[in-house]
Design an enzyme around this catalytic site. Sequence first.
Site, PDB file in Angstrom:
ATOM      1  N   GLU A 212       8.646  15.558  16.645  1.00  0.00           N
ATOM      2  CA  GLU A 212       8.995  15.407  15.347  1.00  0.00           C
ATOM      3  C   GLU A 212       8.180  16.597  14.515  1.00  0.00           C
ATOM      4  OE1 GLU A 212       7.744  11.910  12.511  1.00  0.00           O
ATOM      5  OE2 GLU A 212       9.939  11.943  12.158  1.00  0.00           O
TER       6      GLU A 212
ATOM      7  N   LYS B 199       1.075  -1.217  -0.129  1.00  0.00           N
ATOM      8  CA  LYS B 199      -0.070  -0.047  -0.135  1.00  0.00           C
ATOM      9  C   LYS B 199       0.743   1.443   0.094  1.00  0.00           C
ATOM     10  CE  LYS B 199      -2.075   2.506   2.947  1.00  0.00           C
ATOM     11  NZ  LYS B 199      -1.854   3.949   2.454  1.00  0.00           N
TER      12      LYS B 199
ATOM     13  N   CYS C 186      12.866  11.009   8.060  1.00  0.00           N
ATOM     14  CA  CYS C 186      12.609  10.543   9.333  1.00  0.00           C
ATOM     15  C   CYS C 186      14.121  10.745  10.208  1.00  0.00           C
ATOM     16  CB  CYS C 186      12.491   8.837   9.478  1.00  0.00           C
ATOM     17  SG  CYS C 186      13.516   7.970   8.252  1.00  0.00           S
TER      18      CYS C 186
ATOM     19  N   GLU D 126       8.793   1.320  11.312  1.00  0.00           N
ATOM     20  CA  GLU D 126       9.835   2.284  11.232  1.00  0.00           C
ATOM     21  C   GLU D 126       9.010   3.547  11.469  1.00  0.00           C
ATOM     22  OE1 GLU D 126      12.930   1.959  10.882  1.00  0.00           O
ATOM     23  OE2 GLU D 126      13.363  -0.122  10.152  1.00  0.00           O
TER      24      GLU D 126
HETATM   25  P1  NAD Z   1       1.393   8.283   8.105  1.00  0.00           P
HETATM   26  O1  NAD Z   1       1.585   7.321   9.516  1.00  0.00           O
HETATM   27  O2  NAD Z   1       0.388   9.300   8.165  1.00  0.00           O
HETATM   28  O3  NAD Z   1       1.244   7.184   6.994  1.00  0.00           O
HETATM   29  C1  NAD Z   1       1.739   6.175   6.542  1.00  0.00           C
HETATM   30  C2  NAD Z   1       1.104   5.154   5.979  1.00  0.00           C
HETATM   31  O4  NAD Z   1       0.160   4.519   6.778  1.00  0.00           O
HETATM   32  C3  NAD Z   1       0.286   5.848   4.601  1.00  0.00           C
HETATM   33  O5  NAD Z   1       0.351   4.826   3.439  1.00  0.00           O
HETATM   34  C4  NAD Z   1      -1.127   5.625   5.188  1.00  0.00           C
HETATM   35  O6  NAD Z   1      -2.069   5.633   4.317  1.00  0.00           O
HETATM   36  C5  NAD Z   1      -0.997   4.542   6.227  1.00  0.00           C
HETATM   37  N1  NAD Z   1      -1.926   4.473   7.252  1.00  0.00           N
HETATM   38  C6  NAD Z   1      -2.869   5.632   7.751  1.00  0.00           C
HETATM   39  N2  NAD Z   1      -3.661   4.929   8.803  1.00  0.00           N
HETATM   40  C7  NAD Z   1      -3.773   3.820   8.699  1.00  0.00           C
HETATM   41  C8  NAD Z   1      -4.149   2.885   9.573  1.00  0.00           C
HETATM   42  N3  NAD Z   1      -5.163   2.892  10.437  1.00  0.00           N
HETATM   43  N4  NAD Z   1      -3.825   1.559   9.398  1.00  0.00           N
HETATM   44  C9  NAD Z   1      -2.644   1.270   8.576  1.00  0.00           C
HETATM   45  N5  NAD Z   1      -2.121   1.955   7.737  1.00  0.00           N
HETATM   46  C10 NAD Z   1      -2.480   3.374   7.664  1.00  0.00           C
HETATM   47  O7  NAD Z   1       2.689   8.710   7.786  1.00  0.00           O
HETATM   48  P2  NAD Z   1       3.302   9.938   6.558  1.00  0.00           P
HETATM   49  O8  NAD Z   1       2.717  11.282   6.992  1.00  0.00           O
HETATM   50  O9  NAD Z   1       2.897   9.141   5.677  1.00  0.00           O
HETATM   51  O10 NAD Z   1       4.961   9.797   6.687  1.00  0.00           O
HETATM   52  C11 NAD Z   1       5.592  10.695   7.609  1.00  0.00           C
HETATM   53  C12 NAD Z   1       6.072   9.768   9.015  1.00  0.00           C
HETATM   54  O11 NAD Z   1       6.815   8.502   8.416  1.00  0.00           O
HETATM   55  C13 NAD Z   1       6.983  10.399   9.915  1.00  0.00           C
HETATM   56  O12 NAD Z   1       6.563  10.445  11.132  1.00  0.00           O
HETATM   57  C14 NAD Z   1       8.294   9.978   9.601  1.00  0.00           C
HETATM   58  O13 NAD Z   1       9.129  10.030  10.561  1.00  0.00           O
HETATM   59  C15 NAD Z   1       8.068   8.458   9.217  1.00  0.00           C
HETATM   60  N6  NAD Z   1       8.987   7.888   8.317  1.00  0.00           N
HETATM   61  C16 NAD Z   1       9.915   6.994   9.224  1.00  0.00           C
HETATM   62  C17 NAD Z   1      11.016   6.506   8.483  1.00  0.00           C
HETATM   63  C18 NAD Z   1      11.873   5.554   9.217  1.00  0.00           C
HETATM   64  O14 NAD Z   1      12.588   4.697   8.476  1.00  0.00           O
HETATM   65  N7  NAD Z   1      11.803   5.381  10.195  1.00  0.00           N
HETATM   66  C19 NAD Z   1      11.024   6.641   6.950  1.00  0.00           C
HETATM   67  C20 NAD Z   1      10.040   7.414   6.538  1.00  0.00           C
HETATM   68  C21 NAD Z   1       9.165   8.032   7.068  1.00  0.00           C
END
Ligand code: NAD
Length: 512
Positions: A416, A207, A315, A281
Site C-alpha cells: 500500500e 483520539k 484505504c 480497519e
Molecule cells: P497510522 O497507523 O500511522 O495512524 C493511525 C492512528 O493511530 C493515528 O491517530 C495515530 O496517532 C495512532 N497511533 C500511532 N501509533 C499508535 C500506537 N502505538 N497505539 C495506538 N495508536 C497509535 O495511519 P495513518 O497514516 O494516520 O493513516 C493511513 C492508514 O490508514 C493507511 O494504511 C490506510 O489504509 C488506513 N486507513 C484504513 C481505512 C479503512 O477503512 N480500512 C480508512 C482510512 C485509513
Amino acid sequence: MSAILSNHTELLTRERIQQVMQEEVRLNAAFIDGEWITLAGVTNNYETATNNAHNLYDPSTGEVIAQTQLCTAAQVDQAAIAANKAFATWSQTTGAERAGYLNAIADSMEAQFAKLVGLSVFNNGKPIAEAEIDVGDAIACYRYYAELAAAQPTQTVVATDEPGIRLYKYLEPVGVCALIVPWNFPMVTTAWKLAPALAAGCTALLKPSEVTLIPELLLGNILSDINLPKGVVNILPGAAEVGAAMTSHPLIDKVSFTGSNAVGEKVMAQAATSAKDISLELGGKSAIIVREDADIDAACELIVGGIFTNAGQICSATSRLLVHQAIAQPLYQALKAMTEQLVIGEGFAGETQMGPLVSAAQLRQVQKYFAIAAEEQLNCLTGGISSELHAFKEGYFAVPTIYTDVPTDSRLWQEEIFGPVLVTATFADDTQAIQLANASDYALAATVVSADETQALAVASSVRAGHIWINEQQIVLPQAGWGGFKQSGIGRELGEDGLAAYQKSKHILLPN
Ligand code: NAD
C-alpha cells in the site's frame, strides 16, 4: 450538500478559515469530562507540566498554521475515569434519547458545514469537493445511527423448543471505547466510530490523528453546544503515546482503530493484555478490473477517480488496474491523457481536482516508491515525480503517476503506497483477472467495469473484498457494512454490523 455550502461560501477562503481557527478552535486543550482542559502551563493531579508541543501544517505550502500541545498518558487516565463514570448513566438512556443527541450533532454539523469543510481543506490539503464529502458523509452517518438507535428494541423474545421456559435477549453497550482515527477522511472516519458507539450506549475516548486535529477540535465545541452529558465523549489530541495508553488502559473495554497495518499490529498487542474487544480497519491494495467490453472513456473516469481522489490517500483506493489485454493499449493512452489533464493545486482553489499529500512524511513515503520503481525499472506512463511541480515546490505535492505492466512481485504491486500511484497489469480472461485481483495480502474493496452486468456480477462474486463497486467508484453508504478480509482488518463498520460492533448480547432465562 452544495445548497448548504452555497449559503456560506464567503467562509471558504484561507484567510477566513484561519480566522475561524483562531477564534473558535480550542488548540492547546483536550475535551475531558465535558470541559476544555488547557494542556500548556497547567499542573493539576492529572496534567504533567510538560505536554508535547506540536506543529500543524498547511500541506499546500508546508507552512506551520498552528502550534498546539498534545496530551500525555495522564490525560488518557483522566478521560478514562470520566468515561467510565458517565457510562453508568449514558448506558441506561433509551435509544430514542441517544437518537436525539445524534441528530443534534448532525444538526450542529450542518449549521457549521462550511467551517468544518474549510478547516478540513486548511489542515488536510484536500480540495473543497472532497472535504464536502468528508463532512457530508459524517452528517449522514450520525443521522443513520440515530434512526437505528431509536428503532432498536430493548428486549426480544428468543424462540426455543424447551417447554416451560422463557428466554429474552438484550443488546447491551460494550462499555468504554477507545476510538483511534487516521487523517485521510477525519470527520467521516470519526463518525463511523462515534455514531454507532453513542447509538449503542457506549462512552468514548476519541483520539484524532495528530496530523489533522483542527476540524476534530471543532467537533468538541459541537458536543459541548448540544449539552452531551459530561464524560460521554472525551477528545484527546495526541500521538502514538496517547493511542498506546488508550489501547492498554484497564478502564477501556473496546478498541476501534483505523490506520496502517504496522500500527494496527501494535494496537492488537496493546489491547491483548486485558482482552479488549477490538475492531481494526487497516490498509488496502484494491483492484479495478476493466473487462474487454468496457467503454474506454467511462473506464478511465472510474480509474482516475479510484486512484487520484484525495491524492490516492484512501484505504479503498483502486491502486491496481487490471485491464483486458485486447484494450490495454488504447486504454493506457486515454488514461495518460486524462491523468495529465488533472488540475493539481491547493484545496481552496475552486478548479483544483487533486490537492497535496497530507504531510511531509506522506510525501517522503510516495517518493520512496518512485525510487523503488526506478530501481525496479518499471515502465512509467506518466508522473513519477514530485519536486518538478515548480509552482508548488514548498507544498507536499506529488504528480499523479501510472506504472504499466508491473510484475506482480514488484513492491509497487504488493504494498500500500497511500498516494497517487497506480500500477497496471493485463489479463486474458475473467479467471485470470479474478486470480490477479485476489493475489494480495489485502482484501478491502474492488471495482469491476463492464458493459455486461451479469458477467460483472459473476466476477464481483469471486473477488475477495468487503465492498465491490460495479461501474461506480468509492461510494460508501451508511447502510452498507465496511471492512475487509485478510490483512485489511477485523470486523465491520457502518450498517447494522457497525452498531453490533459496539454491543454485546445478554440473555435472561426464566420459567414461564
Ligand atoms: P497510522 O497507523 O500511522 O495512524 C493511525 C492512528 O493511530 C493515528 O491517530 C495515530 O496517532 C495512532 N497511533 C500511532 N501509533 C499508535 C500506537 N502505538 N497505539 C495506538 N495508536 C497509535 O495511519 P495513518 O497514516 O494516520 O493513516 C493511513 C492508514 O490508514 C493507511 O494504511 C490506510 O489504509 C488506513 N486507513 C484504513 C481505512 C479503512 O477503512 N480500512 C480508512 C482510512 C485509513
